[in-house]
Design an enzyme around this catalytic site. Structure first.
Site, PDB file in Angstrom:
ATOM      1  N   GLN A 124      40.874  35.548  36.688  1.00  0.00           N
ATOM      2  CA  GLN A 124      40.774  35.711  38.131  1.00  0.00           C
ATOM      3  C   GLN A 124      41.692  34.724  38.853  1.00  0.00           C
ATOM      4  OE1 GLN A 124      36.026  36.241  37.698  1.00  0.00           O
ATOM      5  NE2 GLN A 124      36.699  36.117  39.810  1.00  0.00           N
ATOM      6  N   ARG A 151      29.658  36.564  41.980  1.00  0.00           N
ATOM      7  CA  ARG A 151      29.778  37.284  43.253  1.00  0.00           C
ATOM      8  C   ARG A 151      29.172  36.448  44.377  1.00  0.00           C
ATOM      9  NH1 ARG A 151      29.728  43.703  43.412  1.00  0.00           N
ATOM     10  NH2 ARG A 151      30.673  43.961  45.414  1.00  0.00           N
ATOM     11  N   CYS A 152      29.636  35.213  44.443  1.00  0.00           N
ATOM     12  CA  CYS A 152      28.941  34.247  45.276  1.00  0.00           C
ATOM     13  C   CYS A 152      29.889  33.110  45.580  1.00  0.00           C
ATOM     14  CB  CYS A 152      27.742  33.742  44.478  1.00  0.00           C
ATOM     15  SG  CYS A 152      27.122  32.131  44.909  1.00  0.00           S
ATOM     16  N   GLU A 184      30.878  39.524  48.638  1.00  0.00           N
ATOM     17  CA  GLU A 184      29.688  38.915  48.043  1.00  0.00           C
ATOM     18  C   GLU A 184      28.424  39.073  48.861  1.00  0.00           C
ATOM     19  OE1 GLU A 184      32.500  35.498  46.183  1.00  0.00           O
ATOM     20  OE2 GLU A 184      31.227  35.084  47.876  1.00  0.00           O
TER      21      GLU A 184
END
Lengths: 784, 188
Positions: free
Chosen positions: A221, A368-369, A738
């Site tokens: 990522q 996802r945060c 998110e």
């Protein structure tokens, strides 16, 4: 709202279909496992069955004898090259291959390299390792006990405490707690969960001994950061390292860290002299790579009798596993957890976090945060419901009374954040209207009379995303800016390269729409490239909902630089001064003479064929964007649940999600993001947990036990939006990826607790499995 | 992963005959599927191996067992064993208490209480699976023990070399675990 371009231009606000889907739906994506190189060989990891054990011997002879096996690498081998340990992304180091002892089940112990994958896996079975079992530490609450085994013998401090972090005014908060007429407390555990991306982690590493160039295809990522880490760890010149992130099948934070497999594959490629592929199995991914959450939290709220909030006190124990491999900004040991005051106006607050080691897989990544905002949002939204129950107030009323009002923005929180903009009441009102709140409460009352269990759960969360401003945000010293490099070709088509990396977010579409909005070049004519460090500008990558707030901003500002140059060329072509031109997306016209104009395509051609004397030819710009602040998306989610008394099964009857992420680039993609995040939130709330038994055996290390929701379990999602643009972002966007995962767990749990609140239930820890609910129903005498 | 397993079965043979087998670790081992005693360290301590096959995973435990208590009077035995997989897949330890009692109507009853602790790959299968493996092993053990009792009665025991160790194949465990779910429970 931004002015909307014509549909054929497809600027911001147009729900254009995702460009990348053309190849994905035809099976023509190019993922790591699709990469094939001549002479490529395969690696397989040998892992520890023990959570804590001393390695007394490793015998590799049998494995090496198997035909097709080329090498077996152990920690001792790596130690000779000073590579047995590597730095984590957060002030710690971790073993690449274990030397001395293992610290968690499934830890990497040896790496087998063979001609094909099957031989490598068979040979891994032949590596014999003698272990001497050591006492394990699984419960983080026991990590500070005097008889707790010290896990990290490599550290100077002989303690399992990694850090103690505090923020806020302890004295003022304690005082407010003491003098408040009403207090409420909740102990909430956010279980260890795992992003479980569809594609597991992997790499292909190729070293060209003639050129000295190392090319690494990695599921990353953050390819640029990985290149720099490779350069620092392996001591290779950075220009000789090329990291390529091809198509990535979901990341969710799991693909931010550097994993031992990548390093082993690189060592194998260098020693064997052939390209090496290493792909994780599903279990390896679940058991050894970055997990998320595992926060044992306690929140106390102080309020007056009417329910006006006075203070918040939070105490948290963070289980980081064997190494602190959290991927988060360097100055924030608990990430952005101090956003735990949420959407509410507190006069004082205090938050402290202890991070500890245990014999579990390392991590603490942001699933996802935006770095622990999920834990924070869950805690405050859960605590608000507990206080409402205490005060016998409707949870909606309690929230309304305490929201930070719109006129107070920019708002300085007692824990040090400056919220950019918000209208929490607006999102709540829209959600209540959509769900038909009053009627639902009436229905609930009637059902209770009949002994039926129905609950309504509200979560009015605030996010904090877009890390981040260079004065406070860096990872390993690298400031968290991001970048865009835009080049317009002579025919008016363009390519833009970014420092971020899509893992399914639809960047190829949304970034092109930003250029379309700013320059009027149709989105279809703008190619987006990411993930190749030899060509893309430097950036910190995609996670923490940061792509739109950082690279998105850079894209707009690069496009504006291009537009300013285009203005000069247009003035030259139209033989007027720059001040006499006016811009509308796609062309410059002479003021008062609308027929006299030049399109951006004509201007682009002139930039290569007919530019003013003395002007630098070409039409391109690069922008590195250092955000002045974070962005604060928010929303209100409402869940309605029915509980089966006989089985304890919870059915989510309805779910309304109202998000406010500022100005929207592509409403269809936003909706897709919200659907995906809610589905993951549902899984976390009801189905998923990676737990460990008392010996440190992973329970939940396969998809047999770690459940992933399918269409069958997923309810229908109803979405809605309010729009409160970010005042400091170039086009007022905030980021949305998110929010649904951050805001939804509290809505689900609040709904289930609400359904059982009349029985005296105040809190239930996730996951809310039928078994857990059924036991509560049995305890309360509701079922047999 | 700690599991406590309590099992009992009845045999037509008298308690003394059953006890003769149960009190001798070599005889017990010959009844445990996949197990073999390889060496007697002293009269109370034995080394041996036990193979367990679960699906594609073959675990080869090597270790030793020690008789903590042997009470001929009451026909009770307590054995503590511990083994490690030779390829480093994990370990298992067990404390087993066995008891033989005479039944009033003739024959005998064997009661065993085992506390099993499994660490490693097998333990990841979860305790439902381990429980089922244990069930199968015990079923097989009972069958073997009965056979041995019959052989003992007919005087065919004690000669010949030890048999080749065959692992218990618990490959069908999942099927029986699922079947177990649907077994009707006795009505109260």
């Amino acid at each position: 709202m931004l002015a909307k371009t014509l549909p054929e231009i497809g600027g911001m606000g147009h729900p254009i279909k995702r460009k990348e889907d053309l190849r994905f739906i035809q099976g023509k994506g190019n993922y790591i496992d699709d990469v094939q190189l001549p002479g490529m060989i395969y690696g397989h990891m040998v892992r520890s069955p023990y959570a804590h054990a001393r390695i007394t011997a490793i015998r590799t002879e049998e494995a090496k004898k198997l035909p097709g096996v080329l090498a077996v690498i152990t920690g001792e081998d790596l130690a000779k090259a000073n590579l047995a340990w590597m730095p984590t992304l957060f002030h710690d180091k971790q073993m690449v291959l274990a030397t001395g002892k293992v610290l968690f089940q499934s830890q990497e112990v040896a790496f087998v390299v063979a001609e094909d994958r099957y031989t490598a896996a068979d040979a891994a079975d032949l590596v014999e390792i003698d272990y001497e079992e050591l006492p394990v530490l699984i419960d983080p609450h026991k990590s500070q006990d005097s008889d707790a085994p010290i896990l990290r013998e490599d550290r100077e401090e002989k303690s399992n405490l990694i850090f103690h972090w505090e923020v806020g005014d302890r004295a003022a908060t304690d005082q407010a707690m003491k003098s408040a007429p009403v207090t409420a407390k909740v102990n909430a555990f956010f279980p260890r969960c795992h992003p479980a991306p569809l594609e597991t982690c992997g790499c292909v590493i190729d070293f060209n001994s003639a050129t000295g160039k190392l090319t690494a295809w990695i599921t990353s990522q953050a390819p640029h950061a990985h290149r720099t880490v490779f350069a620092l760890v392996a001591g290779l010149p950075e220009q000789n390292i090329r990291v390529i992130s091809p198509d990535i099948g979901g990341g969710f934070g799991n693909k931010v860290p550097v994993y031992p497999g990548y390093v082993c594959a690189a060592v194998a490629a260098l020693t064997v002299g052939r390209p090496v592929k290493w792909i994780e199995t599903r279990s390896e991914n679940l058991q050894s790579t970055g997990f998320a959450r595992d926060y044992h939290m306690e929140a106390e709220l102080a309020a007056d009798k009417e329910g006006r909030l006075k203070a918040l006190r939070v105490k948290t124990l963070a289980d980081h596993g064997a190494f602190n491999a959290a991927a988060q900004p360097t100055k924030f040991p608990a990430g952005l957890f101090s956003i735990c005051t949420g959407s509410y106006d507190f006069s004082s607050a205090f938050c402290e976090v202890d991070g500890v080691y245990t014999n579990k897989a390392p991590g603490g990544i942001a699933y996802r945060c935006s770095f622990r905002v999920t834990e924070a949002a869950y805690l405050i939204e859960r605590a608000m419901d507990v206080l409402a129950q205490e005060l016998k107030l409707d949870p909606v009323e309690l929230r309304r009374k305490n929201f930070i009002p719109p006129e107070k923005f920019p708002y300085s929180s007692p824990l040090g954040w400056s919220y950019d903009s918000g209208n929490y009441q607006g999102a709540l009102d829209l959600a209540l209207e959509r769900i038909g709140y009053n009627d639902l409460r009436k229905e609930q009352a009637e059902k209770r009379e009949r002994g039926e269990l129905m609950g309504i759960g509200i979560s009015s969360f605030t996010e904090i995303v877009g890390a981040g401003p260079s004065h406070t945000f860096d990872i390993l010293g690298l400031k968290m800016f991001d970048s865009a490099e835009l080049r317009v070709h002579p025919t008016g088509k363009a390519i833009m390269r970014m420092g971020t990396k899509s893992q399914g977010q639809g960047h190829e579409t949304t970034y092109a729409q930003i250029v379309a909005q700013e320059l009027g070049i149709p989105a279809a004519d703008v190619a987006i490239e990411e993930g190749d460090t030899d060509t893309a500008p430097y950036g910190l990558g995609t996670y923490a909902s940061r792509s739109t707030p950082t690279s998105g901003a850079a894209a707009a500002l690069a496009a504006r630089k291009v537009r300013e140059k285009a203005r000069k060329i247009a003035a030259h072509l139209l033989e007027v001064s720059e001040e006499d031109l006016e811009w509308e997306p796609g062309k410059f016209s002479v003021k008062g003479a609308p027929g006299k104009s030049k399109t951006i395509q004509e201007i682009a051609f002139a930039a290569y064929t007919n530019f003013p004397q003395g002007m630098e030819p070409g039409l391109e710009a690069v922008h590195y964007y250092d955000p002045p602040n974070l962005t604060f998306p928010f929303g209100t989610y409402i869940a309605v649940v029915d509980i089966d008394k006989g089985t304890g099964e919870v059915k989510v009857r309805r779910f309304v999600a109202v998000d406010d992420c500022g100005n929207i680039i592509n409403p269809m993609i936003v909706e897709g993001q919200v659907h995906g995040g809610l589905t993951e939130g549902l899984a976390i709330a009801f189905m998923q947990e990676i737990s460990y038994d008392e010996s440190g055996n992973i329970q939940g290390g396969t998809f047999m036990d770690y459940l992933v929701p399918t269409a069958v379990e997923t309810p229908h999602w109803e979405t809605g939006h309010t729009c409160t643009p970010s005042p400091h972002h170039p086009f007022g966007a905030k980021g949305v990826g998110e929010s649904p995962n951050v805001g939804s767990p509290a809505a689900f749990v609040n709904a289930v607790v609400d359904a059982l609140s009349h029985l005296g239930v105040k809190h239930i820890d996730m996951p809310l499995s039928p078994w857990k609910i059924w036991q509560i129903l049995k305890d309360k005498g509701v079922t047999q | 992963m700690a599991i406590k397993i309590e099992k009992s079965f009845q045999a037509p043979e008298p308690a003394a005959d059953v006890w003769k087998i149960l009190s001798d670790p070599r005889s017990v081992a010959s009844c445990v599927p996949g197990a073999q005693v390889t060496e007697a360290v002293d009269e109370k301590t034995y080394r041996g191996v036990i193979k367990v096959k679960l699906g594609p995973t073959l675990t080869d435990y090597k270790g030793q067992a020690h008789i903590e208590r042997l009470d001929d009077q009451n026909r009770e035995i307590e054995i503590v064993g511990k083994g490690q997989d030779v390829r480093g897949k994990g370990s298992a330890s067990m404390k087993m208490t066995g008891k033989v009692r005479e039944l009033p109507a003739g024959g005998s009853e064997v009661i065993t209480i085992s506390e099993l602790n499994v660490v490693g790959i097998l333990a990841q299968m979860g305790n439902r699976m381990i429980q089922e493996v244990a069930n199968q092993m015990f079923e097989q053990f009972t069958k073997n023990l009965r056979q041995r009792l019959q052989q003992q009665a007919s005087g065919a025991v004690g000669s010949g070399p030890p048999e080749e160790v065959k692992p218990i194949d618990a490959g069908s465990v999942a099927v029986s675990a699922v079947r177990g779910l649907f077994k009707s429970k006795p009505k109260e």
